[in-house]
Design a protein around this motif. Sequence first.
Motif, short mmCIF file in Angstrom:
data_model
loop_
_atom_site.label_atom_id
_atom_site.label_comp_id
_atom_site.label_asym_id
_atom_site.label_seq_id
_atom_site.Cartn_x
_atom_site.Cartn_y
_atom_site.Cartn_z
N LEU A 1 0.70 -1.12 -0.20
CA LEU A 1 0.35 0.19 -0.16
C LEU A 1 1.12 1.24 -0.30
O LEU A 1 2.16 1.51 0.60
N ILE A 2 0.49 2.09 -0.86
CA ILE A 2 1.23 3.68 -1.24
C ILE A 2 0.98 4.17 -0.23
O ILE A 2 0.78 4.87 0.55
N GLN A 3 -1.02 4.60 -1.15
CA GLN A 3 -1.56 5.39 -0.34
C GLN A 3 -3.12 4.77 -0.50
O GLN A 3 -3.34 4.55 -1.22
N SER A 4 -3.98 5.38 0.70
CA SER A 4 -5.46 5.71 0.08
C SER A 4 -6.07 6.06 0.07
O SER A 4 -5.90 7.08 0.65
N TYR A 5 -7.38 5.96 -0.29
CA TYR A 5 -8.53 7.66 -0.79
C TYR A 5 -9.68 7.02 -0.23
O TYR A 5 -10.18 6.34 -0.53
N ASP A 6 -10.09 8.34 -0.42
CA ASP A 6 -11.77 8.12 0.57
C ASP A 6 -12.25 7.57 -1.12
O ASP A 6 -13.94 7.69 -0.90
N SER A 7 -12.34 8.74 -2.33
CA SER A 7 -12.87 8.36 -2.88
C SER A 7 -12.13 8.08 -4.79
O SER A 7 -11.25 8.39 -4.58
N PHE A 8 -13.21 7.55 -5.68
CA PHE A 8 -12.42 7.31 -6.75
C PHE A 8 -11.96 8.67 -7.32
O PHE A 8 -10.82 8.43 -8.07
N ASP A 9 -13.07 9.82 -7.00
CA ASP A 9 -12.47 11.13 -8.16
C ASP A 9 -11.20 11.43 -7.43
O ASP A 9 -10.32 12.27 -7.61
N SER A 10 -10.80 11.26 -5.77
CA SER A 10 -9.45 12.17 -5.32
C SER A 10 -8.83 10.82 -5.77
O SER A 10 -7.49 11.23 -5.70
N MET A 11 -8.64 9.29 -6.04
CA MET A 11 -7.20 9.26 -6.02
C MET A 11 -7.20 8.63 -7.86
O MET A 11 -5.88 9.45 -8.06
N LEU A 12 -8.10 9.49 -8.79
CA LEU A 12 -8.18 9.26 -10.56
C LEU A 12 -7.26 10.94 -10.33
O LEU A 12 -6.74 10.70 -10.90
N SER A 13 -7.89 12.34 -9.54
CA SER A 13 -6.77 13.24 -9.53
C SER A 13 -5.15 13.06 -8.88
O SER A 13 -4.75 13.45 -9.10
N ASP A 14 -5.21 12.75 -8.32
CA ASP A 14 -4.27 12.21 -7.65
C ASP A 14 -3.00 11.56 -8.79
O ASP A 14 -1.99 12.26 -9.13
N ALA A 15 -3.51 10.38 -9.36
CA ALA A 15 -3.02 9.96 -10.34
C ALA A 15 -2.79 10.84 -11.31
O ALA A 15 -1.00 10.39 -11.82
N ILE A 16 -3.08 11.49 -12.03
CA ILE A 16 -3.41 12.53 -13.07
C ILE A 16 -2.08 13.70 -12.70
O ILE A 16 -1.44 13.26 -13.95
#
Length: 72
Positions: free
Chosen positions: A53-68
């Motif tokens: 595990l590197i990081q966890s996210y509360d939502s798909f949107d926050s994960m996608l934003s961080d990935a971008i």
Amino acid sequence: MKILHGFIETNEIWYENDWQKQYIFYGDSDTAWYCYDLKERIYVELEKPSGTLIQSYDSFDSMLSDAIETVL
């Protein structure tokens, strides 16, 4: 981040390893996978190839934003 072509087929390939069946894989980068953890019910970034595990996210949107942001 690469969006996976053949979303279902790609997840079926990754499901050949038992520990990976805990995740739905949405995409990956050179160093990480972006997934949904079915057991914990959270979105996560996992290190390739260990699955740490590197990081966890509360939502798909926050994960996608961080990935971008990582790609830019």
